[in-house]
Scaffold this motif. Structure first.
Motif, short mmCIF file in Angstrom:
data_model
loop_
_atom_site.label_atom_id
_atom_site.label_comp_id
_atom_site.label_asym_id
_atom_site.label_seq_id
_atom_site.Cartn_x
_atom_site.Cartn_y
_atom_site.Cartn_z
N PRO A 124 -5.87 12.04 -4.90
CA PRO A 124 -4.98 11.31 -4.41
C PRO A 124 -3.82 11.90 -3.68
CG PRO A 124 -5.28 10.74 -6.88
CD PRO A 124 -5.83 12.32 -6.27
N ALA A 125 -3.48 11.26 -2.51
CA ALA A 125 -2.39 11.90 -1.80
C ALA A 125 -1.03 11.53 -2.25
CB ALA A 125 -2.44 11.36 -0.21
N SER A 126 -0.97 10.53 -3.41
CA SER A 126 0.31 10.24 -3.87
C SER A 126 0.17 9.99 -5.31
CB SER A 126 1.11 9.19 -3.19
OG SER A 126 0.22 8.08 -3.12
N ASP A 127 0.99 9.81 -6.28
CA ASP A 127 0.76 9.33 -7.69
C ASP A 127 0.28 7.84 -7.73
OD1 ASP A 127 1.66 11.82 -8.75
OD2 ASP A 127 3.62 11.30 -8.78
N GLY A 128 0.59 7.02 -6.71
CA GLY A 128 -0.07 5.60 -6.67
C GLY A 128 0.19 5.11 -5.30
N ILE A 129 0.06 3.65 -5.32
CA ILE A 129 0.46 3.08 -4.20
C ILE A 129 1.27 1.86 -4.42
CG2 ILE A 129 -1.64 3.60 -2.88
CD1 ILE A 129 -2.84 0.99 -3.80
N SER A 130 2.22 1.31 -3.37
CA SER A 130 2.95 0.38 -3.38
C SER A 130 2.59 -0.77 -2.47
CB SER A 130 4.27 0.48 -3.41
OG SER A 130 5.33 -0.24 -3.31
N ILE A 131 2.58 -1.83 -2.66
CA ILE A 131 2.07 -2.96 -1.61
C ILE A 131 2.99 -3.85 -1.77
CG2 ILE A 131 0.52 -4.37 -0.56
CD1 ILE A 131 -1.74 -2.40 -1.69
N ARG A 132 3.90 -4.34 -0.83
CA ARG A 132 4.88 -5.52 -1.10
C ARG A 132 4.53 -6.59 -0.03
NH1 ARG A 132 9.33 -4.26 -4.38
NH2 ARG A 132 9.38 -6.57 -4.45
N ASP A 133 4.71 -7.90 -0.56
CA ASP A 133 4.11 -9.03 0.18
C ASP A 133 5.15 -9.00 1.53
OD1 ASP A 133 3.50 -12.06 0.51
OD2 ASP A 133 5.29 -12.17 0.46
N ARG A 134 6.25 -8.45 1.33
CA ARG A 134 7.43 -8.71 2.44
C ARG A 134 6.77 -8.19 3.67
NH1 ARG A 134 11.04 -5.73 -1.14
NH2 ARG A 134 10.65 -3.65 -0.54
N ASP A 135 5.98 -6.96 3.47
CA ASP A 135 5.44 -6.19 4.33
C ASP A 135 4.55 -6.85 5.47
OD1 ASP A 135 7.56 -4.02 4.18
OD2 ASP A 135 6.03 -3.31 2.54
N PHE A 136 3.92 -8.17 4.99
CA PHE A 136 2.78 -8.65 5.59
C PHE A 136 2.91 -9.97 5.90
CE2 PHE A 136 1.28 -4.71 3.36
CZ PHE A 136 0.59 -4.22 4.24
N ARG A 137 4.02 -10.50 6.18
CA ARG A 137 4.48 -11.75 6.49
C ARG A 137 4.73 -12.08 7.85
NH1 ARG A 137 6.14 -15.85 2.76
NH2 ARG A 137 5.38 -15.19 0.52
N ASP A 138 4.82 -11.00 8.71
CA ASP A 138 5.03 -11.23 9.98
C ASP A 138 3.90 -11.70 11.04
OD1 ASP A 138 3.92 -8.84 10.00
OD2 ASP A 138 5.54 -7.79 11.19
#
Length: 196
Positions: free
Chosen positions: A83-97
């Motif tokens: 993995p390129a990171s320890d995990g991932i973070s996906i937040r709703d606010r980044d996909f509302r536009d």
């Protein structure tokens, strides 16, 4: 890999769509658990052809979700991934536009939830094979709270911090040779508003 990120914050639809493929998410999760693996090792885990797994690993790498790892064996033909990171973070606010971003986020969230539910069902089906100690320790609870959105966000942050504290504690102990009794543990948290 140097300076591995704690969490990769996904904000673009291309990366989200790359991850929101059932097999790719299984492969990504498998790499998170294993730390490093080859396409052959992962293909065995997911019961798919090595060529198909290799293709999907390259797609994950194109979006910087995984990367090549140092070879773990003398066989130079095998390509190792991590993995390129320890995990991932996906937040709703980044996909509302934009409607297509909202739809992609919803589809990805549903896929992730279905895979998590499948993992939990598998645990329930195999529960008898786990010790009484593990079965007693495995939480299964529901809390119906009365909160504001701000309070729910604060609770989320505290729970994530607490989970990270225990993850770091376990990894540190394991790095010091304390592996007895350690297993992989999935901890899922859902908090959402509802009306009756």
């Amino acid at each position: 890999m140097t300076g591995k990120e704690r969490d990769l914050h996904i904000t673009d639809i291309g990366t989200l769509k790359a991850l929101a493929h059932p097999l790719r998410m299984k492969l990504y999760r498998g790499l998170i658990v294993a730390g490093r693996a080859t396409a052959s090792q992962l293909a065995e885990q997911v019961d798919e052809a090595v060529s198909l797994v290799s293709y999907h690993l390259r797609k994950l790498a194109e979006h910087h979700l995984i990367e090549e790892a140092e070879p773990q064996s003398a066989d130079g033909r095998e390509r190792w991934w991590q993995p390129a990171s320890d995990g991932i973070s996906i937040r709703d606010r980044d996909f509302r536009d934009a409607p297509e971003k909202t739809a992609a986020h919803l589809a990805a969230t549903r896929l992730f939830h279905e895979q998590r539910a499948d993992m939990y069902r598998r645990y329930l089906d195999e529960r008898a094979t786990w010790s009484a100690e593990w079965n007693a320790a495995a939480p299964d609870s529901e809390s119906l709270l009365r909160l504001t959105a701000v309070e729910l966000d604060e609770l989320r942050e505290e729970l994530v911090a607490l989970a990270r504290k225990y993850d770091e504690k376990g990894r540190s102990a394991e790095a010091n040779g304390d592996t007895e009794g350690r297993e992989h543990v999935a901890l899922y948290m859902y908090g959402f508003p509802f009306r009756v």
